[in-house]
Design an enzyme around this catalytic site. Structure first.
Site, PDB file in Angstrom:
ATOM      1  N   LYS A  84       0.816  -1.219   0.000  1.00 21.46           N
ATOM      2  CA  LYS A  84       0.000   0.000   0.000  1.00 21.46           C
ATOM      3  C   LYS A  84       0.846   1.264   0.000  1.00 21.46           C
ATOM      4  CE  LYS A  84      -4.001  -2.011   2.358  1.00 21.46           C
ATOM      5  NZ  LYS A  84      -5.020  -1.811   3.386  1.00 21.46           N
TER       6      LYS A  84
ATOM      7  N   LYS B  18     -15.323  -1.805   2.195  1.00 20.71           N
ATOM      8  CA  LYS B  18     -14.036  -2.051   1.545  1.00 20.71           C
ATOM      9  C   LYS B  18     -12.977  -1.117   2.107  1.00 20.71           C
ATOM     10  CE  LYS B  18     -15.647  -5.149  -1.282  1.00 20.71           C
ATOM     11  NZ  LYS B  18     -16.480  -5.835  -0.318  1.00 20.71           N
ATOM     12  N   ASP B  19     -11.750  -1.577   2.075  1.00 18.67           N
ATOM     13  CA  ASP B  19     -10.625  -0.843   2.621  1.00 18.67           C
ATOM     14  C   ASP B  19     -10.515   0.541   1.994  1.00 18.67           C
ATOM     15  OD1 ASP B  19      -7.434  -0.280   2.598  1.00 18.67           O
ATOM     16  OD2 ASP B  19      -7.978  -1.546   4.286  1.00 18.67           O
ATOM     17  N   LYS B  20     -10.155   1.545   2.797  1.00 21.08           N
ATOM     18  CA  LYS B  20     -10.034   2.915   2.278  1.00 21.08           C
ATOM     19  C   LYS B  20      -8.854   3.048   1.335  1.00 21.08           C
ATOM     20  CE  LYS B  20      -9.332   7.722   3.592  1.00 21.08           C
ATOM     21  NZ  LYS B  20      -9.302   8.723   4.677  1.00 21.08           N
ATOM     22  N   ARG B  21      -7.687   2.600   1.772  1.00 22.32           N
ATOM     23  CA  ARG B  21      -6.477   2.845   0.986  1.00 22.32           C
ATOM     24  C   ARG B  21      -6.367   1.808  -0.123  1.00 22.32           C
ATOM     25  NH1 ARG B  21      -2.522   6.169   0.798  1.00 22.32           N
ATOM     26  NH2 ARG B  21      -0.463   5.582   0.079  1.00 22.32           N
TER      27      ARG B  21
END
Length: 680
Positions: free
Chosen positions: A87, A272-275
């Site tokens: 990420k 869902k994941d932000k990043r």
């Protein structure tokens, strides 16, 4: 060392140690023989560390550590693995939801004339017809698209929608070809102003207006509206949401704000994941296609598409998993063989199904600490923890916390806290209304999903600790283990627990990292059994489950049983006493979760690159892009599918052999500010 002592020792790790660990992050290399093969080696790092740092403009954000939340073991302990950065860019983390039928959700279309023009009617049909049709308003706006003669014909058509004479026109065709935007505008005018008096359709590029069902009976009007939705395919409009660098609830809030509707209009299977860049399904109740499609022109870093009507809305857990495309940057390994061995091991042996760090929040204080206090009945202490400083936060948040801690003025602090600090604002708002002494009222003021987040985090903490203890006992079933009778744990869907009928809070279940609802499988106790000397040969490690503490679960009949007791005793809790009279939210029924899981459809590529600002993957199933054969840096592109409630970071932890808290980076240039969310 006794389990309770080990848990206490975990908390003695200092912030300084974490910062030093972050400061020693990997650097770019050049000139080594391994680099010529496409791999940077750890031995080369020191020689060029000062000259050529690989990560620029990165701020390390201190957070909770893996050990603090029980993450301590690996499936394959002697695996050499490799190092890499996850990420580094949000575009390096792609997540596509997998529907119940096994299909991967893709953004295939954002502008479908057929779907838009078939989507007649309106989400406002029932509302508008309550106050009667607006014939004059409709005809006034129709002037832009019809001749005076056509307007008179339309007036005659809709003035008496139930004629007794057979001489009246049945329909009016507006002459001349119109483009799609014009036709959509007319459809919208009809549905908003005269939905029961007129119906619109498209024929050979022209608009045809025909007589509607017209009735003055309110009950019948509502029935007409219901029938209209049924003719389209259902009361819910299902669409795909593409988003970049923002979480699901934030995206839904933006869409709801633009459309001026409640966020409760929308349903989804999991956050869902932000990043990252993610694609998932969303449903909107009684919402027209053209209204949703029109939102796209005002969105940035988001897109809606693949519209269609369905009979049922999405609920938490209505998915089978997620497909990931992950770029690991700045990879270092002894040689490329180590990379392939590590990822082959992940594919064959699986990973420990830990709850990832995002389950426990992003600050220096884990959400499970507040959950522990709530379950212990220490409500005031839990509220104090929610309001206290939590490390590296925005300046306005720090100021608000200072005001509260130093002045104890709830009104003044409330005015400073930004709106996204929902829990803090709810508590302070309650203090303003009912006084600081009424802790129970302040707790109830916190949105229910947030309240549940704290106690579910404590369950997850206990589960993680017990999973680490169980792994130390070996990777084969042992007598007394709990197992699944049907051997389907690893693909079981998440159970939306009773207490999770509402959408979860944004920081609770980030299922881009695979979590929805309570994070346990849909197993009932009757579907589990105990391993005995007689049946042990029938099971493998993937069948073994551990319970999340609750009043409706069984506990293992081996040494782990007492470990649950010892661990929770340190916190003043008892795994066999999880009911809380008078407070349903704090009465936890529990659940089961497999200890070891395996990813599906795992594949990977080792590539070289020079420019870390360029993406290496642009689509979950697309080819590698921007690779440089003789590039200075190494990346590994990994694609894999995980069942719901499983974390990609925990899967890749098996091969990276690093604590995932050391990968918490923010690239300043990629931060999306709220002021940029909506186009003017």
């Amino acid at each position: 060392m006794h389990l309770a002592q080990r848990v206490i020792c975990v908390f003695t790790r200092t912030y300084t140690a974490r910062v030093m660990q972050a400061a020693a992050k990997r650097v770019k290399l050049d000139g080594s023989s391994s680099a010529e093969q496409g791999i940077s080696t750890a031995e080369d790092a020191g020689a060029v560390a000062e000259e050529k740092p690989s990560i620029r403009h990165i701020d390390y954000k201190p957070s909770i550590t893996e050990h603090q939340v029980g993450i301590r073991e690996y499936v394959t302990k002697n695996l050499r693995g490799f190092s890499g950065t996850m990420k580094l860019r949000f575009a390096d983390f792609l997540v596509n939801e997998i529907a119940r039928d096994g299909s991967v959700v893709r953004m295939e279309e954002t502008d479908s004339e057929e779907s838009v023009e078939d989507g007649l009617g309106s989400a406002e049909v029932v509302e508008d017809v309550k106050s009667g049709p607006d014939i004059d308003g409709f005809l006034e706006r129709l002037k832009d698209y019809a001749s005076p003669e056509e307007l008179e014909a339309v007036r005659a058509l809709i003035s008496d929608p139930q004629p007794t004479s057979g001489t009246q026109l049945a329909s009016v065709r507006l002459a001349g070809q119109m483009d799609k935007e014009q036709r959509t505008a007319i459809h919208t005018l009809v549905s908003r102003h005269v939905p029961t008096l007129c119906e619109s359709s498209t024929s050979d590029g022209c608009i045809v207006l025909s007589r509607g069902p017209g009735t003055s009976n309110p009950k019948k009007r509502k029935r007409i509206a219901r029938n209209s939705w049924a003719q389209k395919g259902g009361e819910f409009c299902l669409f795909h949401l593409y988003k970049e660098n923002r979480d699901t609830m934030e995206a839904i809030n933006i869409v709801a704000k633009i459309m001026r509707v409640s966020t409760r209009t929308f349903g989804f299977a999991g956050t869902k994941d932000k990043r990252g860049i993610t694609v998932q399904r969303i449903t909107a109740h009684k919402m027209e296609l053209e209204r949703l499609r029109g939102v796209n022109s005002r969105l940035r870093g988001m897109q809606l598409g693949n519209f269609r009507y369905v009979e049922k809305g999405l609920r938490l857990g209505d998915l089978s998993g997620n497909r990931f495309g992950i770029v690991l940057r700045d990879v270092k390994a002894q040689d490329e063989k180590n990379i392939h061995e590590a990822l082959s091991s992940l594919r064959e042996n699986g990973f420990i199904n830990y709850y990832g760090l995002q389950r426990f929040g992003t600050s220096t204080i884990s959400t499970h600490e507040a959950g522990k206090l709530l379950l212990s009945g220490k409500i005031k202490e839990a509220l104090d923890l929610i309001l206290m400083h939590k490390g590296d936060e925005r300046e306005d948040v720090k100021k608000a916390r200072d005001v509260w801690l130093n002045e104890k003025d709830p009104k003044k602090a409330l005015d400073i806290f930004p709106k996204y600090c929902q829990a803090e604002r709810a508590v302070l708002g309650s203090f303003v209304r009912f006084g600081e002494a009424n802790a129970a009222a302040a707790l109830q003021a916190i949105p229910r999903p947030l309240r549940l987040m704290y106690v579910h985090a404590y369950q997850s903490y206990v589960w993680n600790c017990m999973a680490s203890e169980r792994i130390q006992l070996g990777l084969q079933p042992i007598v007394g283990d709990l197992v699944v009778r049907s051997s389907q744990t690893s693909v079981a869907t998440t159970k939306p627990a009773e207490s999770l009928s509402e959408n979860v809070a944004e920081s609770d279940e980030e299922d881009g990292e695979g979590d929805n609802g309570g994070g346990s499988t849909s197993l009932r106790t009757s579907e589990t059994t105990f391993v005995t000397e007689e049946n042990i040969a029938n099971f493998k490690m993937e069948d073994v489950v551990l319970p999340l503490p609750g009043y409706d679960v069984e506990y293992p009949r081996n040494s782990l049983r007492n470990m649950y007791v010892d661990l929770m005793k340190v916190d003043g809790l008892d795994p066999f006493d999880m009911r809380r009279k008078g407070n349903r939210d704090l009465s936890l029924s529990g659940g089961y979760r497999s200890i070891v899981s395996k990813a599906k459809d795992v594949d990977w590529s080792v590539v070289r690159y020079d420019d870390l600002t360029l993406p290496l993957v642009e689509d979950i199933a697309g080819p590698i892009v921007n690779a440089v054969p003789e590039g200075q840096s190494t990346a590994v592109v990994v694609r894999l599918s995980l069942a719901s409630s499983q974390y990609a970071t925990m899967a890749l932890r098996e091969v990276l052999r690093e604590n995932t808290e050391s990968m918490s980076f923010d690239v300043a240039s990629e931060t999306v500010k709220s002021s940029d969310d909506v186009a003017p």
